[in-house]
Design a protein around this motif. Structure first.
Motif, PDB file in Angstrom:
ATOM      1  N   ALA A 166      80.380  94.418 -48.713  1.00 50.23           N
ATOM      2  CA  ALA A 166      81.168  93.220 -48.995  1.00 50.23           C
ATOM      3  C   ALA A 166      81.765  93.332 -50.391  1.00 50.23           C
ATOM      4  O   ALA A 166      81.069  93.646 -51.349  1.00 50.23           O
ATOM      5  N   GLU A 167      83.069  93.070 -50.501  1.00 51.49           N
ATOM      6  CA  GLU A 167      83.751  93.211 -51.776  1.00 51.49           C
ATOM      7  C   GLU A 167      84.340  91.913 -52.297  1.00 51.49           C
ATOM      8  O   GLU A 167      84.711  91.820 -53.462  1.00 51.49           O
ATOM      9  N   GLU A 168      84.431  90.899 -51.434  1.00 51.88           N
ATOM     10  CA  GLU A 168      85.009  89.631 -51.882  1.00 51.88           C
ATOM     11  C   GLU A 168      84.515  88.499 -50.997  1.00 51.88           C
ATOM     12  O   GLU A 168      84.465  88.637 -49.766  1.00 51.88           O
ATOM     13  N   VAL A 169      84.137  87.384 -51.618  1.00 51.36           N
ATOM     14  CA  VAL A 169      83.853  86.154 -50.886  1.00 51.36           C
ATOM     15  C   VAL A 169      85.160  85.387 -50.775  1.00 51.36           C
ATOM     16  O   VAL A 169      85.821  85.116 -51.785  1.00 51.36           O
ATOM     17  N   LEU A 170      85.556  85.067 -49.545  1.00 55.40           N
ATOM     18  CA  LEU A 170      86.845  84.425 -49.310  1.00 55.40           C
ATOM     19  C   LEU A 170      86.726  82.903 -49.357  1.00 55.40           C
ATOM     20  O   LEU A 170      85.753  82.326 -48.861  1.00 55.40           O
ATOM     21  N   LEU A 171      87.728  82.269 -49.961  1.00 54.52           N
ATOM     22  CA  LEU A 171      87.787  80.822 -50.061  1.00 54.52           C
ATOM     23  C   LEU A 171      89.076  80.324 -49.420  1.00 54.52           C
ATOM     24  O   LEU A 171      90.111  81.001 -49.460  1.00 54.52           O
ATOM     25  N   ASP A 172      89.032  79.129 -48.836  1.00 52.20           N
ATOM     26  CA  ASP A 172      90.268  78.546 -48.317  1.00 52.20           C
ATOM     27  C   ASP A 172      90.994  77.811 -49.443  1.00 52.20           C
ATOM     28  O   ASP A 172      90.574  77.851 -50.611  1.00 52.20           O
ATOM     29  N   GLY A 173      92.063  77.115 -49.099  1.00 53.26           N
ATOM     30  CA  GLY A 173      92.866  76.442 -50.111  1.00 53.26           C
ATOM     31  C   GLY A 173      92.148  75.333 -50.846  1.00 53.26           C
ATOM     32  O   GLY A 173      92.546  74.948 -51.953  1.00 53.26           O
ATOM     33  N   ASN A 174      91.068  74.846 -50.272  1.00 51.13           N
ATOM     34  CA  ASN A 174      90.289  73.776 -50.907  1.00 51.13           C
ATOM     35  C   ASN A 174      89.062  74.294 -51.641  1.00 51.13           C
ATOM     36  O   ASN A 174      88.226  73.514 -52.100  1.00 51.13           O
ATOM     37  N   GLY A 175      88.915  75.610 -51.716  1.00 50.49           N
ATOM     38  CA  GLY A 175      87.779  76.188 -52.417  1.00 50.49           C
ATOM     39  C   GLY A 175      86.526  76.278 -51.585  1.00 50.49           C
ATOM     40  O   GLY A 175      85.439  76.556 -52.122  1.00 50.49           O
ATOM     41  N   ILE A 199      84.013  78.001 -48.682  1.00 52.02           N
ATOM     42  CA  ILE A 199      83.703  79.352 -48.202  1.00 52.02           C
ATOM     43  C   ILE A 199      84.373  79.585 -46.858  1.00 52.02           C
ATOM     44  O   ILE A 199      84.286  78.765 -45.941  1.00 52.02           O
ATOM     45  N   GLU A 200      85.031  80.728 -46.743  1.00 45.93           N
ATOM     46  CA  GLU A 200      85.778  81.052 -45.522  1.00 45.93           C
ATOM     47  C   GLU A 200      85.304  82.348 -44.879  1.00 45.93           C
ATOM     48  O   GLU A 200      85.629  82.647 -43.732  1.00 45.93           O
ATOM     49  N   GLY A 201      84.535  83.157 -45.605  1.00 47.20           N
ATOM     50  CA  GLY A 201      84.071  84.420 -45.063  1.00 47.20           C
ATOM     51  C   GLY A 201      84.026  85.483 -46.139  1.00 47.20           C
ATOM     52  O   GLY A 201      83.892  85.190 -47.326  1.00 47.20           O
ATOM     53  N   VAL A 202      84.154  86.743 -45.732  1.00 44.01           N
ATOM     54  CA  VAL A 202      84.101  87.842 -46.685  1.00 44.01           C
ATOM     55  C   VAL A 202      85.139  88.899 -46.324  1.00 44.01           C
ATOM     56  O   VAL A 202      85.535  89.045 -45.163  1.00 44.01           O
ATOM     57  N   ARG A 203      85.565  89.626 -47.340  1.00 47.58           N
ATOM     58  CA  ARG A 203      86.331  90.851 -47.139  1.00 47.58           C
ATOM     59  C   ARG A 203      85.389  92.008 -47.446  1.00 47.58           C
ATOM     60  O   ARG A 203      84.656  91.963 -48.435  1.00 47.58           O
ATOM     61  N   TYR A 204      85.422  93.022 -46.599  1.00 49.39           N
ATOM     62  CA  TYR A 204      84.499  94.139 -46.799  1.00 49.39           C
ATOM     63  C   TYR A 204      85.154  95.438 -46.369  1.00 49.39           C
ATOM     64  O   TYR A 204      86.210  95.454 -45.727  1.00 49.39           O
ATOM     65  N   ARG A 205      84.529  96.547 -46.738  1.00 47.11           N
ATOM     66  CA  ARG A 205      84.953  97.859 -46.296  1.00 47.11           C
ATOM     67  C   ARG A 205      83.808  98.493 -45.509  1.00 47.11           C
ATOM     68  O   ARG A 205      82.636  98.292 -45.845  1.00 47.11           O
ATOM     69  N   GLU A 258      85.558  86.038 -40.886  1.00 47.48           N
ATOM     70  CA  GLU A 258      85.536  84.605 -41.129  1.00 47.48           C
ATOM     71  C   GLU A 258      84.182  84.015 -40.743  1.00 47.48           C
ATOM     72  O   GLU A 258      83.590  84.403 -39.735  1.00 47.48           O
ATOM     73  N   ALA A 259      83.696  83.109 -41.551  1.00 48.97           N
ATOM     74  CA  ALA A 259      82.428  82.426 -41.275  1.00 48.97           C
ATOM     75  C   ALA A 259      82.353  81.180 -42.133  1.00 48.97           C
ATOM     76  O   ALA A 259      82.936  81.124 -43.221  1.00 48.97           O
TER      77      ALA A 259
END
Length: 545
Positions: free
Chosen positions: A202-211, A213-219, A271-272
């Motif tokens: 996992a390289e990034e915790v993803l946030l939506d426009g309201n801040g 948690i939306e999920g993660v970006r990973y390799r 997404e989660a």
């Protein structure tokens, strides 16, 4: 071990899925417990792990600290233990690392944790070890694993054996059972439908426009790629060598694994609604160590390549705050054989460092903080003979090899204490005075000068023996170390807290990614117990959020 089948997409694409309730970053003990509990609550769970799963827990001794009246304690004749007694003892160990309500909950749930682990396939036994040990031989699975019988702990709570070692199959002549502990839970998680993706970071915790948690970006390396099995083989072998403190070999394997991953991993997003960070500690991250524990260069890191602080940094990247980052534990375990504790340990000035019957990590921390990490164990010939006799029955590989190394090689010997002191570069006059004070307290039936409660015998019969137990980063006398800090979390839920102590909704931390039960001080089994407790707490809350 094969990873559960993942979605197959074209390499280097950026696929996006939205059918997961909970993403767990890290498949060590905390992560696997979080995943199981969330799945039991009906949540869909995806676990990402940078290696092959297991983490540091799988290369550990497989000991969990538990009490309050477990079935194993009852079998051993200690059925009178209570959550209240456990709490009184641990309050001395834990300090203010967690709030009182969290510690109380930890103790009250302890019996249930063992039963829950057994339900998921982990085996325990009430076979009580009859001697003081840092880790039981293969015949025993329950023992006094901390400071229960040492001052001041023995004055605030009734001593009970609370170190529960998992039953397992010895591997390579060693009876470490951390892999058995973890494998049982992994198998249970798979049966519950938990999805695993190994060789994924996992390289990034993803946030939506309201801040939120939306999920993660990973390799990840695709599990059908030729390099997938090679990568997992390299990381698995490296973890074993890290567990044996053979770090030069382990680091070489880690470098090959990293090169493979950098070449073949590709990006994905997942997404989660909830993300649980359980990616291990930070002892392998040079920048963090230089900042928080600069003296650690004199020790060997205890962990695997995954203990690189990445989970902590992920939490910080979205506002998470950290604490206890400069807290640590080091292991200069001086027993078994337990007769080693009959000697005394002095600094270069010839003064006692602390009570020798303290748990080895507790003693080592004092040696580091107050004496520059230097210490010398002093014994006379009678004590030395007892050590040689007890080593035959109280030790097992790999510890047996270490004790034999002390007995036949790594010590100094002299006819007088003054000559021994000169060989060790310890103040001769001060050492003689210290030994006299130790002996006088025994012969006059007075309390020990530094509070040792047991294992007392006079040091009077030459020749005398001295062992340098100072910090060392390699070799047979290596001293392992591990950081204890992490992301600050909310006690009831495990949600990560920001700098103003507000909860970050949807983001959790567990195990060594979080400040927890063992962040102030460590005793054997407390880290795994905290992984179970914090992992279950995060999984339960995330599934219901």
């Amino acid at each position: 071990m094969e990873a559960t089948r993942q979605h197959q997409d074209e390499p280097h694409a950026l696929p996006r899925t939205s059918d997961i309730d909970v993403v767990v970053v890290g498949a060590g003990l905390a992560g696997i417990c979080a995943a199981i509990v969330a799945a039991e609550q009906g949540a869909s769970v995806q676990v990402l792990d940078s290696a092959h799963g297991g983490g540091a827990s799988a290369v550990s001794g497989g000991v969990i600290y538990a009490g309050g009246g477990t079935r194993q304690q009852v079998e051993a004749g200690y059925g009178g233990d209570t959550p209240e007694n456990m709490f009184l003892y641990l309050r001395e160990e834990v300090g203010d690392a967690v709030d009182e309500a969290t510690l109380q909950r930890f103790c009250e749930e302890s019996v249930g944790h063992i039963a829950w682990l057994e339900k998921h396939g982990v085996r325990f036994s009430g076979a009580l070890c009859p001697f003081r040990t840092s880790y039981p031989t293969s015949n025993y699975f329950l023992y006094f694993s901390g400071n229960e019988r040492a001052h001041p702990f023995a004055t605030v709570a009734t001593a009970r054996p609370e170190g529960h070692r998992a039953v397992g199959v010895p591997r390579g002549g060693m009876n470490l059972t951390g892999m058995d502990f973890w494998t049982a839970l992994y198998d249970s998680a798979v049966r519950l439908g938990v999805k695993f993706q190994f060789a994924s970071k996992a390289e990034e915790v993803l946030l939506d426009g309201n801040g939120n948690i939306e999920g993660v970006r990973y390799r990840a390396i695709d599990n059908k790629a030729k390099s997938f099995r090679r990568y997992l083989s390299l990381t698995s072998r490296a973890a074993k060598y890290h567990g044996l403190s053979m770090h030069s070999v382990a680091k070489r394997l880690d470098r090959w694994a990293k090169a493979t991953w950098e070449r073949d991993a590709y990006q994905r997003t997942l997404e989660a609604r909830s993300v649980i960070l359980a990616a291990g500690g930070y002892i392998m991250d040079n920048d963090m160590i230089k900042k928080f524990m600069p003296w650690a260069s004199r020790t060997a890191p205890l962990g695997t390549a995954g203990d690189d602080g990445s989970g902590i940094r992920l939490g910080q990247s979205v506002g998470g705050s950290v604490s206890y980052m400069n807290y640590f534990t080091t292991w200069r375990l001086m027993y078994p054989p337990e007769s080693l504790l009959e000697g005394i340990v002095v600094s270069t000035s010839g003064e006692r460092i602390a009570a020798e019957d303290l748990y080895g990590a507790s003693f080592s921390n004092i040696m580091v903080e107050k004496h520059g990490g230097c210490g010398f164990l002093i014994l006379d010939s009678k004590q030395w003979q007892k050590v040689k006799i007890q080593a035959k029955t109280q030790t097992q590989m790999p510890w047996k090899a270490f004790i034999q190394y002390l007995i036949y090689w790594a010590h100094e010997k002299a006819k007088t204490l003054e000559d021994l002191a000169r060989k060790l570069k310890v103040d001769p006059s001060a050492l003689k005075t210290t030994v006299q004070a130790y002996n006088n307290a025994i012969t006059s039936d007075k309390p020990d000068p530094v509070g040792k409660l047991g294992y007392r015998s006079i040091i009077a019969t030459g020749p005398f023996y001295g062992i340098d137990i100072s910090l060392k980063p390699s070799g047979m006398m290596v001293v392992p170390a591990m950081g204890l800090g992490g992301l600050r979390v909310d006690g009831p839920s495990g949600l990560v807290l920001n700098d103003t102590r507000e909860r970050i909704r949807g983001l959790y931390a567990a195990g060594r990614n979080a400040v927890g039960i063992c962040s102030n001080s460590y005793i054997s089994g407390l880290a795994l117990a905290d992984c179970v407790f914090s992992g279950k707490r995060a999984g339960e809350h995330a599934a219901c959020a």
